[in-house]
Write a protein that holds these residues in place. Structure first.
Motif, PDB file in Angstrom:
ATOM      1  N   GLY A 100       0.791  -1.226   0.000  1.00 57.76           N
ATOM      2  CA  GLY A 100       0.000   0.000   0.000  1.00 57.76           C
ATOM      3  C   GLY A 100       0.819   1.270   0.000  1.00 57.76           C
ATOM      4  N   ASN A 101       2.124   1.149  -0.021  1.00 56.59           N
ATOM      5  CA  ASN A 101       3.027   2.298   0.006  1.00 56.59           C
ATOM      6  C   ASN A 101       3.369   2.706  -1.426  1.00 56.59           C
ATOM      7  N   GLY A 102       3.107   3.962  -1.759  1.00 49.21           N
ATOM      8  CA  GLY A 102       3.507   4.487  -3.058  1.00 49.21           C
ATOM      9  C   GLY A 102       2.777   3.862  -4.227  1.00 49.21           C
ATOM     10  N   VAL A 103       1.481   3.733  -4.112  1.00 48.37           N
ATOM     11  CA  VAL A 103       0.712   3.121  -5.204  1.00 48.37           C
ATOM     12  C   VAL A 103       0.671   4.060  -6.409  1.00 48.37           C
ATOM     13  N   ILE A 104       1.036   3.540  -7.567  1.00 43.21           N
ATOM     14  CA  ILE A 104       0.971   4.298  -8.800  1.00 43.21           C
ATOM     15  C   ILE A 104       0.640   3.337  -9.938  1.00 43.21           C
ATOM     16  N   LYS A 105      -0.431   3.656 -10.666  1.00 41.77           N
ATOM     17  CA  LYS A 105      -0.837   2.837 -11.812  1.00 41.77           C
ATOM     18  C   LYS A 105      -1.075   3.774 -12.980  1.00 41.77           C
ATOM     19  N   GLU A 106      -0.028   3.969 -13.772  1.00 43.41           N
ATOM     20  CA  GLU A 106      -0.113   4.884 -14.906  1.00 43.41           C
ATOM     21  C   GLU A 106       0.319   4.171 -16.169  1.00 43.41           C
ATOM     22  N   ASP A 107      -0.442   4.381 -17.217  1.00 41.62           N
ATOM     23  CA  ASP A 107      -0.119   3.760 -18.496  1.00 41.62           C
ATOM     24  C   ASP A 107       1.238   4.236 -19.005  1.00 41.62           C
ATOM     25  N   ASN A 108       1.579   5.490 -18.771  1.00 38.87           N
ATOM     26  CA  ASN A 108       2.858   6.043 -19.237  1.00 38.87           C
ATOM     27  C   ASN A 108       3.944   5.804 -18.198  1.00 38.87           C
ATOM     28  N   SER A 109       4.156   4.544 -17.862  1.00 42.67           N
ATOM     29  CA  SER A 109       5.197   4.167 -16.912  1.00 42.67           C
ATOM     30  C   SER A 109       6.131   3.168 -17.576  1.00 42.67           C
ATOM     31  N   ILE A 110       7.235   2.855 -16.914  1.00 45.91           N
ATOM     32  CA  ILE A 110       8.256   2.003 -17.510  1.00 45.91           C
ATOM     33  C   ILE A 110       8.798   1.040 -16.461  1.00 45.91           C
ATOM     34  N   GLY A 111       9.534   0.032 -16.927  1.00 45.84           N
ATOM     35  CA  GLY A 111      10.316  -0.839 -16.067  1.00 45.84           C
ATOM     36  C   GLY A 111       9.520  -1.551 -14.993  1.00 45.84           C
ATOM     37  N   PRO A 112      10.162  -1.861 -13.865  1.00 41.57           N
ATOM     38  CA  PRO A 112       9.477  -2.537 -12.764  1.00 41.57           C
ATOM     39  C   PRO A 112       8.263  -1.771 -12.251  1.00 41.57           C
ATOM     40  N   ALA A 113       8.291  -0.438 -12.329  1.00 35.92           N
ATOM     41  CA  ALA A 113       7.135   0.350 -11.882  1.00 35.92           C
ATOM     42  C   ALA A 113       5.905   0.048 -12.731  1.00 35.92           C
ATOM     43  N   ALA A 114       6.101  -0.102 -14.043  1.00 35.16           N
ATOM     44  CA  ALA A 114       4.982  -0.447 -14.931  1.00 35.16           C
ATOM     45  C   ALA A 114       4.526  -1.875 -14.695  1.00 35.16           C
ATOM     46  N   ARG A 115       5.482  -2.790 -14.618  1.00 32.49           N
ATOM     47  CA  ARG A 115       5.138  -4.209 -14.485  1.00 32.49           C
ATOM     48  C   ARG A 115       4.511  -4.518 -13.130  1.00 32.49           C
ATOM     49  N   ALA A 116       4.846  -3.721 -12.104  1.00 29.06           N
ATOM     50  CA  ALA A 116       4.218  -3.892 -10.788  1.00 29.06           C
ATOM     51  C   ALA A 116       2.771  -3.430 -10.786  1.00 29.06           C
ATOM     52  N   SER A 117       2.374  -2.701 -11.837  1.00 22.52           N
ATOM     53  CA  SER A 117       0.998  -2.228 -11.974  1.00 22.52           C
ATOM     54  C   SER A 117       0.207  -3.027 -12.997  1.00 22.52           C
ATOM     55  N   GLY A 118       0.780  -4.146 -13.444  1.00 23.23           N
ATOM     56  CA  GLY A 118       0.074  -5.021 -14.370  1.00 23.23           C
ATOM     57  C   GLY A 118       0.335  -4.763 -15.835  1.00 23.23           C
ATOM     58  N   PHE A 119       1.170  -3.749 -16.167  1.00 26.43           N
ATOM     59  CA  PHE A 119       1.494  -3.459 -17.560  1.00 26.43           C
ATOM     60  C   PHE A 119       2.696  -4.296 -17.992  1.00 26.43           C
ATOM     61  N   ARG A 120       2.540  -5.063 -19.044  1.00 31.68           N
ATOM     62  CA  ARG A 120       3.629  -5.935 -19.499  1.00 31.68           C
ATOM     63  C   ARG A 120       4.526  -5.154 -20.467  1.00 31.68           C
ATOM     64  N   TYR A 121       5.100  -4.064 -19.953  1.00 31.32           N
ATOM     65  CA  TYR A 121       5.962  -3.214 -20.763  1.00 31.32           C
ATOM     66  C   TYR A 121       7.413  -3.621 -20.550  1.00 31.32           C
ATOM     67  N   ASP A 122       8.134  -3.799 -21.644  1.00 29.51           N
ATOM     68  CA  ASP A 122       9.540  -4.184 -21.540  1.00 29.51           C
ATOM     69  C   ASP A 122      10.183  -3.935 -22.901  1.00 29.51           C
ATOM     70  N   ALA A 123      11.240  -3.124 -22.936  1.00 30.73           N
ATOM     71  CA  ALA A 123      11.915  -2.821 -24.193  1.00 30.73           C
ATOM     72  C   ALA A 123      12.483  -4.075 -24.842  1.00 30.73           C
ATOM     73  N   ARG A 124      12.736  -5.105 -24.052  1.00 32.67           N
ATOM     74  CA  ARG A 124      13.258  -6.355 -24.621  1.00 32.67           C
ATOM     75  C   ARG A 124      12.230  -7.027 -25.524  1.00 32.67           C
ATOM     76  N   LEU A 125      10.948  -6.765 -25.265  1.00 35.82           N
ATOM     77  CA  LEU A 125       9.896  -7.311 -26.122  1.00 35.82           C
ATOM     78  C   LEU A 125       9.716  -6.492 -27.390  1.00 35.82           C
ATOM     79  N   ASP A 126       9.943  -5.163 -27.293  1.00 31.88           N
ATOM     80  CA  ASP A 126       9.718  -4.269 -28.424  1.00 31.88           C
ATOM     81  C   ASP A 126      10.852  -4.299 -29.437  1.00 31.88           C
ATOM     82  N   SER A 127      12.090  -4.439 -28.937  1.00 29.83           N
ATOM     83  CA  SER A 127      13.268  -4.175 -29.753  1.00 29.83           C
ATOM     84  C   SER A 127      13.551  -5.285 -30.755  1.00 29.83           C
ATOM     85  N   ASP A 128      13.929  -4.860 -31.972  1.00 28.37           N
ATOM     86  CA  ASP A 128      14.414  -5.815 -32.965  1.00 28.37           C
ATOM     87  C   ASP A 128      15.940  -5.878 -32.964  1.00 28.37           C
ATOM     88  N   LEU A 129      16.571  -5.223 -31.984  1.00 32.16           N
ATOM     89  CA  LEU A 129      18.029  -5.209 -31.885  1.00 32.16           C
ATOM     90  C   LEU A 129      18.548  -6.320 -30.981  1.00 32.16           C
TER      91      LEU A 129
END
Length: 368
Positions: free
Chosen positions: A215-244
């Motif tokens: 309950g400490n520091g709850v933040i759920k924003e679509d425009n988030s990144i990294g562990p902060a995004a993934r801790a809010s249920g967003f499966r965001y990860d540059a490793r998935l996006d990148s073709d490099l």
């Protein structure tokens, strides 16, 4: 498409650059009224790893408003320098994320040169990024434990951080990857750290510790990144996006949590450590060189640093850097931290702060 953050005069998204800065919700600055007061926490704040300043508005216990006070700005000149000389400065912007910075910068340079990067180099860079992720995720958990005065488990985690540092040194010649990456060359051997992840998991079962984070520091924003995004249920990860990179060849699993609090961010980091160790077991790394033809051009490099998307935009003319812009993950995470803190009490501050993995050393950098 997801918005990542401002990269110089552009907005970086998961699909590339967009003209103009990223649009953000404007914070309403309301007068708190009678009984409230402001105070400055920092700039040299005890208990925090780096010197940083915050202006906090409160009635006495609950934090009602908080703002970051910039004072540690650094101008780092890399324009008009040859690529190899500029790289030496780039990898030292934030030693803890040296692999992320140097690899992202080199990706941008290679895009500008239209260079073909061999598979062996790509795999070596993946190994570096996963070692850096393990080390920094362990360190974030250790910092949270230290904030809770759990000193024995904190020291045990520092021991594991040191094991990763020694593995990196044996693999790449330097504990912080300095000199591991060059234009057209990578200098790392293959080694996997020996860690006791079960000990970390036992620490996170302590009820007193959990109560400080849930309950400490709850933040759920679509425009988030990294562990902060993934801790809010967003499966965001540059490793998935990148073709490099070739993470899909190794069936990368991206852990998520749903609550968006400090505890969720720690759980995500723990699961990422285990996944990074699994990937490292499957990679085979050795030094490799490849040719690059110098040409004029512009390119973007983006990696998933331990704290989220890190990107460079580089333009090269006559073999020298003509302009360069940096998107540091700490700039995005600082915004998320500041939005997550109101409503929490002051003693919640260090646990929430450490869970984001913010580095002031890269936050206020201006590339010249």
């Amino acid at each position: 498409m997801r918005i990542i953050g401002d990269l110089g005069p552009y907005c970086l998204t998961s699909e590339g650059l967009r003209e103009g800065p990223c649009a953000r919700e404007v914070e309403e600055h309301r007068d708190l009224g009678y009984g409230s007061f402001n105070f400055l926490y920092g700039p040299s704040a005890g208990g925090l790893l780096e010197s940083v300043g915050f202006e906090i508005a409160t009635y006495g216990e609950s934090i009602e408003r908080i703002g970051h006070v910039p004072y540690k700005g650094r101008q780092i000149k890399i324009t008009q320098l040859p690529v190899e000389e500029a790289l030496i400065r780039v990898e030292r912007i934030n030693g803890a994320f040296a692999a992320s910075h140097s690899i992202s910068f080199l990706q941008a340079v290679e895009k500008a040169f239209e260079a073909e990067v061999p598979y062996e180099v790509t795999v070596s860079r993946m190994a570096q990024l996963e070692l850096e992720r393990i080390r920094n995720n362990l360190f974030v958990i250790q910092r949270v434990l230290e904030s809770a005065s759990f000193l024995v488990p904190s020291y045990l985690l520092l021991q594991q951080v040191e094991e990763v540092n020694r593995t990196i040194a044996r693999s790449c010649g330097h504990r912080y990857f300095f000199g591991a990456n060059y234009p057209g060359r990578v200098e790392c051997e293959h080694e996997v750290p020996s860690l006791k992840i079960g000990d970390v998991e036992k620490i996170l079962e302590n009820r007193i510790f959990i109560d400080r984070l849930q309950g400490n520091g709850v933040i759920k924003e679509d425009n988030s990144i990294g562990p902060a995004a993934r801790a809010s249920g967003f499966r965001y990860d540059a490793r998935l996006d990148s073709d490099l990179f070739v993470y899909r060849d190794f069936d990368l699993k991206v852990p998520t949590q749903d609550h968006g609090d400090a505890f969720s961010r720690i759980l995500v980091r723990l699961e990422e450590i285990k996944e990074s160790l699994r990937i490292l077991q499957e990679l085979r790394v050795k030094p490799h060189t490849f040719p690059m033809r110098v040409r004029d051009g512009e390119g973007i490099g983006r990696v998933e640093s331990p704290s989220g998307d890190l990107a460079y935009l580089v333009r090269i003319r006559n073999g020298r850097i003509e302009r360069a812009f940096l998107l540091a993950p700490s700039s995005v995470n600082m915004r998320l931290f500041l939005r997550s803190m109101p409503g929490n009490i002051f003693t919640d501050f260090p646990f929430n702060w450490e869970s984001f993995g913010i580095w002031i050393s890269e936050l206020e950098v201006d590339l010249k």
